[in-house]
Design a protein around this motif. Structure first.
Motif, PDB file in Angstrom:
ATOM      1  N   VAL A  19      13.436  12.922  -1.218  1.00 58.96           N
ATOM      2  CA  VAL A  19      12.139  12.959  -0.529  1.00 58.96           C
ATOM      3  C   VAL A  19      11.074  12.269  -1.379  1.00 58.96           C
ATOM      4  N   LEU A  20      11.037  12.579  -2.670  1.00 54.01           N
ATOM      5  CA  LEU A  20      10.061  11.944  -3.572  1.00 54.01           C
ATOM      6  C   LEU A  20      10.296  10.438  -3.662  1.00 54.01           C
ATOM      7  N   ALA A  21      11.573  10.044  -3.772  1.00 54.76           N
ATOM      8  CA  ALA A  21      11.891   8.614  -3.860  1.00 54.76           C
ATOM      9  C   ALA A  21      11.487   7.888  -2.579  1.00 54.76           C
ATOM     10  N   GLN A  22      11.725   8.505  -1.436  1.00 50.59           N
ATOM     11  CA  GLN A  22      11.365   7.870  -0.170  1.00 50.59           C
ATOM     12  C   GLN A  22       9.845   7.730  -0.046  1.00 50.59           C
ATOM     13  N   ALA A  23       9.101   8.703  -0.524  1.00 46.94           N
ATOM     14  CA  ALA A  23       7.632   8.600  -0.497  1.00 46.94           C
ATOM     15  C   ALA A  23       7.165   7.434  -1.355  1.00 46.94           C
ATOM     16  N   VAL A  24       7.770   7.269  -2.522  1.00 50.86           N
ATOM     17  CA  VAL A  24       7.423   6.142  -3.400  1.00 50.86           C
ATOM     18  C   VAL A  24       7.773   4.828  -2.716  1.00 50.86           C
ATOM     19  N   ILE A  25       8.936   4.763  -2.104  1.00 52.78           N
ATOM     20  CA  ILE A  25       9.353   3.544  -1.392  1.00 52.78           C
ATOM     21  C   ILE A  25       8.408   3.259  -0.232  1.00 52.78           C
ATOM     22  N   ASP A  26       8.069   4.285   0.542  1.00 47.36           N
ATOM     23  CA  ASP A  26       7.160   4.093   1.684  1.00 47.36           C
ATOM     24  C   ASP A  26       5.788   3.607   1.239  1.00 47.36           C
ATOM     25  N   LEU A  27       5.353   4.046   0.077  1.00 49.48           N
ATOM     26  CA  LEU A  27       4.034   3.641  -0.388  1.00 49.48           C
ATOM     27  C   LEU A  27       4.039   2.254  -1.004  1.00 49.48           C
ATOM     28  N   PHE A  28       5.038   1.955  -1.815  1.00 45.82           N
ATOM     29  CA  PHE A  28       4.998   0.734  -2.613  1.00 45.82           C
ATOM     30  C   PHE A  28       5.875  -0.409  -2.113  1.00 45.82           C
ATOM     31  N   SER A  29       6.663  -0.232  -1.073  1.00 48.19           N
ATOM     32  CA  SER A  29       7.490  -1.343  -0.602  1.00 48.19           C
ATOM     33  C   SER A  29       6.704  -2.201   0.391  1.00 48.19           C
ATOM     34  N   VAL A  30       7.163  -3.433   0.548  1.00 45.63           N
ATOM     35  CA  VAL A  30       6.488  -4.357   1.457  1.00 45.63           C
ATOM     36  C   VAL A  30       6.750  -3.960   2.899  1.00 45.63           C
ATOM     37  N   SER A  31       7.982  -3.674   3.209  1.00 47.68           N
ATOM     38  CA  SER A  31       8.309  -3.295   4.584  1.00 47.68           C
ATOM     39  C   SER A  31       8.899  -1.895   4.590  1.00 47.68           C
ATOM     40  N   ILE A  32       8.558  -1.174   5.632  1.00 49.62           N
ATOM     41  CA  ILE A  32       9.025   0.201   5.784  1.00 49.62           C
ATOM     42  C   ILE A  32       9.883   0.237   7.044  1.00 49.62           C
TER      43      ILE A  32
END
Length: 186
Positions: A19-32
């Motif tokens: 869950v924490l990793a997905q939040a980081v990915i959702d915030l900092f990745s270019v595409s979600i």
């Protein structure tokens, strides 16, 4: 390295870390991975709130997930805020290249400005309410002081009409009271 961290982890810990990793990915990745662009914006905003809010439902959720994942929620928040404020992000976190840092920083800036505007308006409303209540309490206090001064003045001055304010039952009582006041014998 990730395998070493997860080899002896409980399933709840693994889920919380995901869950924490997905939040980081959702915030900092270019595409979600979302079906519409609006959902992607909502996911990015939710991730920002989840990772950065100091006191809200999102903050409580982050605390819960961090405690399950055996991480300090304040450390996670401070690291994310440091990155959003211009700090450096590890280029290869959890196997993903997180190149959306500038988008996240722009969202962070807009969110902080929105919060500043909201709190400025809220403070102004509170200020107006306090001033209104303060003015009303001053009026009440001024009225109380004025009434007290009038009462003190009446008590200190001789009242020539004292006794005449009582209700007189008959005409003869009125004549007697007036005669007594005028010092006339009838």
């Amino acid at each position: 390295m990730i395998l070493d961290q997860t080899r002896h982890a409980l399933p709840e810990q693994l889920l919380a870390r995901a869950v924490l990793a997905q939040a980081v990915i959702d915030l900092f990745s270019v595409s979600i991975a979302c079906s519409t662009p609006d959902e992607a914006v909502t996911a990015r905003r939710d991730a920002l709130a989840f990772l950065t809010d100091a006191d809200s439902v999102w903050a409580e959720s982050r605390r819960t997930q961090c405690l399950l994942a055996d991480h300090d929620p304040d450390v996670i928040r401070s690291r994310v805020v440091a990155i959003l404020n211009g700090g450096r992000l590890n280029d290869d976190a959890h196997g993903y290249r997180l190149a959306g840092v500038e988008m996240a920083r722009e969202l962070w800036t807009k969110e902080r400005e929105r919060q500043r505007t909201y709190y400025a308006k809220a403070r102004e409303k509170v200020k107006v309410r306090r001033e209104t209540r303060w003015a009303e309490s001053l009026r009440v206090q001024d009225r109380r002081i004025k009434d007290q001064r009038i009462a003190e003045k009446r008590a200190s001055e001789p009242d020539m009409w004292r006794g005449l304010d009582r209700s007189i039952a008959t005409h003869s009582e009125l004549v007697d009271d007036l005669a007594a006041y005028l010092d006339i014998e009838l």
